[in-house]
Design an enzyme around this catalytic site. Sequence first.
Site, mmCIF file in Angstrom:
data_model
loop_
_atom_site.group_PDB
_atom_site.id
_atom_site.type_symbol
_atom_site.label_atom_id
_atom_site.label_comp_id
_atom_site.label_asym_id
_atom_site.label_seq_id
_atom_site.Cartn_x
_atom_site.Cartn_y
_atom_site.Cartn_z
ATOM 1 C CE LYS A 113 47.627 37.737 37.979
ATOM 2 N NZ LYS A 113 47.502 38.297 39.352
HETATM 3 C C1 E4P Z 1 49.928 38.170 41.863
HETATM 4 O O1 E4P Z 1 49.890 38.225 40.654
HETATM 5 C C2 E4P Z 1 49.264 37.128 42.641
HETATM 6 O O2 E4P Z 1 47.902 37.068 42.337
HETATM 7 C C3 E4P Z 1 49.504 37.340 44.117
HETATM 8 O O3 E4P Z 1 50.885 37.535 44.311
HETATM 9 C C4 E4P Z 1 48.988 36.204 44.990
HETATM 10 O O4 E4P Z 1 49.422 36.383 46.308
HETATM 11 P P1 E4P Z 1 48.832 35.554 47.556
HETATM 12 O O5 E4P Z 1 49.222 34.119 47.385
HETATM 13 O O6 E4P Z 1 49.477 36.185 48.738
HETATM 14 O O7 E4P Z 1 47.340 35.722 47.524
#
Ligand code: E4P
Length: 287
Positions: A113
């Site tokens: 990521k």
């Molecule tokens: C997943 O890859 C994301 O980092 C995650 O869904 C973020 O979620 P949030 O906005 O609830 O922190």
Amino acid sequence: MKPENLRSKIFLDGGDPEESREVISLLGFLDGQTTNPTLISKNPKAKERLTRGQKFTQNEIFDFYRSVVKTISALIPMGSVSVEVYADSATPADKMLTMGREMFSWIPNAHIKFPSSKEGLKAAEKAVKEGLRVNMTLCFTQEQAAAVYAATRGAGKGQVFVSPFIGRLDDRGENGMDLIASILKMYRQGDGHVEVLTASVRNMDHFLYALKLGSDIITSPYEILREWGQRGMPFPDANYIYRHDSLKNIPYKDIELSKNWQEYDIAHDLTVKGMEKFSKDWNDLIA
Ligand code: E4P
């Protein structure tokens, strides 16, 4: 078993392998998992250690992240596990890339990521050419998704995900699900090399509507997947309507995918804020 009519891949959004085990046992399948620094900071073992007043050293925290990711990877060897690089506003692309290469070597099924920022896109452009799989996170606009498409042109099937964060748009009164629909529509003019991963899912309606829209991948917190499993893994039928009463629509924009990624206006304050929060949660773990 995965329902036959289910085309979206279902990922768990979390940093605790125990949840992965429980989801696999309840659903009978799991196509992948996404992690991030905040989710790792919520891992029960990390929390327990912090409660004892013992923070991690720089090396220890990376070792900890690696061990969590390795455990998850072994549970879903045919799936994908997203591992996020550390990226604050001052982290340059080459540093993200070095970290990404290292993390990619941790497990055989990693997606790295990178943020959908200028430096993140620079890193991803190179990473993809080197054969790394990437998941472009903190995406809040069609322009950012178009830039992801352009920066990773030439990538193979399954090599690139883009993660639009719907819950965080909802949090400020904008209909995040509109963005999913728009990116899916915009990508229909392309070659299909980027898969849309619906992220920041906060409730069952986000999940069901993402299924209905045909999002390539949906990542959801444990509680939502558990509820979906307990309800018999329902799929929204033709009459399903996504209710978003008080949220402001995000209109579709006609954006061509043929430009260089540097030509798209990718700035978004939620990307900046998201990087700040992820890096803070990570730094809070370190002595
Ligand atoms: C997943 O890859 C994301 O980092 C995650 O869904 C973020 O979620 P949030 O906005 O609830 O922190």
